[in-house]
Design an enzyme around this catalytic site. Structure first.
Site, PDB file in Angstrom:
ATOM      1  N   GLY A   1       0.868   5.685   1.369  1.00 43.72           N
ATOM      2  CA  GLY A   1       0.232   6.752   2.130  1.00 43.72           C
ATOM      3  C   GLY A   1       0.901   8.075   1.857  1.00 43.72           C
ATOM      4  N   GLY A   2       0.625   9.055   2.726  1.00 38.85           N
ATOM      5  CA  GLY A   2       1.136  10.395   2.512  1.00 38.85           C
ATOM      6  C   GLY A   2       2.644  10.494   2.598  1.00 38.85           C
ATOM      7  CG  MET A   3       4.858  10.642   6.072  1.00 39.74           C
ATOM      8  SD  MET A   3       5.432  10.258   7.744  1.00 39.74           S
ATOM      9  CE  MET A   3       7.204  10.131   7.483  1.00 39.74           C
ATOM     10  N   GLY A   4       4.895   7.686   2.432  1.00 38.93           N
ATOM     11  CA  GLY A   4       5.661   6.750   1.636  1.00 38.93           C
ATOM     12  C   GLY A   4       4.882   5.509   1.263  1.00 38.93           C
TER      13      GLY A   4
ATOM     14  CE  LYS B   1       5.090   5.248   6.831  1.00 37.68           C
ATOM     15  NZ  LYS B   1       4.310   5.639   8.031  1.00 37.68           N
TER      16      LYS B   1
ATOM     17  CG  ASP C   1      -3.537   8.850  11.517  1.00 37.03           C
ATOM     18  OD1 ASP C   1      -4.681   9.283  11.281  1.00 37.03           O
ATOM     19  OD2 ASP C   1      -2.746   8.521  10.628  1.00 37.03           O
TER      20      ASP C   1
ATOM     21  N   GLY D   1       0.835  -1.195   0.000  1.00 36.00           N
ATOM     22  CA  GLY D   1       0.000   0.000   0.000  1.00 36.00           C
ATOM     23  C   GLY D   1       0.868   1.242   0.000  1.00 36.00           C
TER      24      GLY D   1
ATOM     25  CB  VAL E   1       3.591  -0.126   3.248  1.00 40.50           C
ATOM     26  CG1 VAL E   1       3.905  -1.311   4.164  1.00 40.50           C
ATOM     27  CG2 VAL E   1       3.374   1.137   4.075  1.00 40.50           C
TER      28      VAL E   1
END
Length: 669
Positions: free
Chosen positions: A24-27, A43, A138, A22, A29
């Protein structure tokens, strides 16, 4: 689970890459395997963030926080990391099982026993991490894995230690700091965050899981914010047995929320049993995918007693065959070529169709919602106050003694050391009639002030003229006080400071914050973010930086003309705060935060396209040598594919600010 992209490396650090889990905003996975065969979720930071020290710091903080809570059976342990590498990475234990978000999307809401089991697992996880002094901040369905033996809470990328040095806000253009519809009221209004914040998000997550819908979800930014902060959370759709457990999590006042430990006591032990068939099917599907992938490389997979997964080759020696040795010994798998992790995929894709905003605008801020002014805690000056009180009593007694001495032939002495006499020259203390009017005691607004008091200032930029007032728009709130000094620089660094005032007689300095009727965005500094309605009369407030909000590029004090903002890079919005004193006027030069850099792109800009444009790619500015597309056109219309002709295009629109809509056309380099 997706296959690795063409041209992508197959190794990072000591890990061999297998697939993409998957992003996300930072990187991203990635599924990876270590040299001992254990699978890990790896990650890796996004390439466009690597130049930013704040994101590197946030990544390091995630590593540290994740290790602090590593002993918990409810979290995924960090097994290795290299936060100082050119491309920082973090490896966590891999468990079979879908995320709660995947389970809800694939098979609908959980039944009551499963929802109760989920709630018990989340409460247990929070009780554990809160005992380490950590707040997750979160908690949402995509950060919860449903494993065979319970739940695992993952992603501590924005976790904090409240009140400590780790409580520093880290924001960045385009970063989604927390899931909007899963945030707590105090997160939205930027009040202090603590363990109760996670309990509110737990309640929202359980409602989402048990009903299939988030109670705060809405299309417009304002509606989401309004529901979270002041809306009534409807629990009628929940099974009756869950309502009494969820309700104490959803109170708007964090001080009235239940704790994780208390919630565990109320839940009791949930009934043991498997997850519903839909969740089990997703789990089994993932197991088949992972096993098939391993077999393609000549390996097999096994779930260990701790539920982590390992891949092993023909040379495995079982513990029974090696007494006293480790549980397993592993043969090396097939050799893989060594690569360094690049900025992204290098293989070009065909021209893309428009893609929607990935995730939509982050959240909405309600018009007119009161934005609290964060106050620094008042220092404990009990001893000082006691000494001052004693001195005051002694001074008053001495003054009364001197005034009330008819036998004293000396002139009456007053506080400043001067003497008084009647208008006819007689001494009122020598037998003449005393016609002196009684003097009313006056209070010094500076010397007698306390943190939280408010004043009107009838002075100007050079000299204050304070008068006590009821706190409200147009007043100055005392946010800090310093005693035994007249140094105004003591207030430097005070949050939301507007001005400082000193009193030489009492040797007191007040740090004052002006309260503007247009909201606490008035105090926003460069790098912070604000949001409000698209009109000229409603307040704006400070919020976390995220898509759909505005980052402050410049703060111009003593200004009321937004034309002063035109030199700001990426400046595309402004907001002005005017007052009846020009020195209090403020202009904020703002940048609207788009989902990616396409929102700021202009003709002939070179960009790096990350992902398949037909499925929803991201676009980041890049030098032309490493870019894979360049911009051929731009229009302020939504889904204007016809404008781009045969070129690829990407489009986005804000439901709150139509002026920031765009369609950007591009071609491959």
């Amino acid at each position: 689970m997706k296959p690795l992209r063409d041209g992508e490396p197959r190794e990072i650090g000591p890990y061999r890459l297998l697939a993409e889990l998957g992003e996300g905003g930072m990187g991203r996975v990635l599924l990876a395997t270590a040299s001992d065969g254990k699978l890990a979720a790896l990650k890796v930071m996004r390439p466009h963030l690597l130049h930013d020290d704040r994101f590197r710091f946030r990544f390091r903080r995630e590593v540290i926080t994740s290790r602090e809570v590593a002993a918990s059976r409810w979290t995924a342990t960090v097994v290795a990391s290299d936060e100082h590498a050119p491309e920082p990475w973090l490896a966590s234990e891999f468990f079979h099982g879908p995320t709660l978000a995947e389970a809800i999307a694939a098979s609908g809401p959980l039944d009551e026993p499963a929802a109760r089991r989920l709630m018990h697992g989340l409460a247990s996880a929070l009780a554990e991490i809160h005992s380490h002094g950590v707040v997750h901040r979160d908690l949402k369905p995509s950060n919860v894995i449903l494993t065979e033996d319970g739940v695992r809470l993952i992603d501590f990328g924005i976790a904090r230690v409240p009140g400590g040095s780790g409580d520093t806000t880290i924001t960045e253009t385009g970063a989604l700091i927390g899931a909007p519809a899963h945030m707590s009221p105090e997160q939205i209004t930027k009040r202090p965050v603590g363990p109760p914040t996670d309990l509110f998000s737990l309640g929202t997550t359980v409602i989402n899981a048990a009903t299939g819908a988030n109670p705060f979800e809405a299309e417009a930014l304002f509606d989401i914010m309004n529901k979270v902060v002041s809306g009534t959370t409807e629990l009628d759709a929940l099974p009756e047995g869950l309502r009494s457990l969820v309700a104490p999590c959803m109170t708007k006042d964090p001080g009235e929320r239940i704790t994780a430990a208390e919630l565990l006591t109320r839940i009791g032990e949930p009934l043991a049993g498997p997850w519903p068939p839909g969740v089990t099917a997703l789990d089994e599907m993932q197991r088949v995918e992972v096993a098939s992938m391993a077999r393609r490389h000549g390996w097999e997979t096994r779930v260990q007693p701790d539920r982590t997964v390992l891949m092993y080759g023909p040379g495995i020696v079982h513990a029974a065959e090696a007494p006293g040795g480790p549980a397993y010994q592993y043969a090396s798998g097939p050799a893989a070529p060594a690569f360094q992790y690049p900025g992204g995929p290098s293989a070009p894709n065909g021209p893309g169709s428009p893609h929607p905003n990935p995730g939509g605008p982050a959240f909405q801020y309600p018009a007119g919602m009161p934005g609290p002014v964060p106050l620094r805690p008042k220092q404990d000056r009990t001893v000082l106050y006691g000494i001052v009180a004693v001195i005051a009593v002694v001074a008053l007694a001495s003054l009364l003694f001197l005034i009330d001495r008819p036998e004293d032939d000396d002139p009456a002495t007053i506080a400043d050391g001067s003497t008084t006499s009647d208008s006819d020259g007689t001494d009122p203390g020598a037998g003449g009639e005393d016609d002196t009017e009684p003097v009313e005691a006056t209070t010094d607004p500076v010397a007698d002030a306390a943190v939280g008091d408010c004043f009107y200032d009838y002075g100007d930029a050079d000299e204050a003229d304070l008068e006590a007032a009821t706190c409200g728009d147009g007043t100055f709130t005392v946010v800090d006080i310093y005693y035994d000094t007249t140094d105004l620089s003591m207030c430097d660094g005070t949050d939301d400071l507007t001005t400082s005032v000193s009193d030489s007689a009492s040797r007191t300095v007040l740090c004052l914050s002006y309260q503007h009727s247009y909201g606490d965005a008035y105090h926003a500094e460069v790098g912070e973010c604000v949001f409000g309605p698209d009109d000229d009369v409603s307040p704006w407030y400070q919020i976390e930086c995220q898509t759909g909000a505005f980052e402050v590029l410049e703060r111009l004090t003593g200004q009321s003309d937004m034309d002063a903002c035109t030199d700001s890079t990426y400046y595309n919005h402004g907001f002005e705060f005017t007052t009846d004193q020009s020195y209090l006027d403020v202009v904020l030069c703002l940048q609207f935060i788009y989902p990616d850099d396409a929102g700021y792109a202009e003709l002939d800009d070179c960009m790096y396209m990350d992902g398949d444009p037909a499925a929803g790619a991201y676009y980041w500015f890049s030098d032309c040598d490493s870019a894979n597309v360049y911009v051929t056109g731009r229009t302020d219309e939504y889904e204007a594919g016809g404008f781009c002709g045969d070129d690829g295009w990407t489009t986005w629109s804000s439901p709150d600010f139509a002026v920031h809509t765009y369609t950007v056309c591009w071609r491959y380099l």
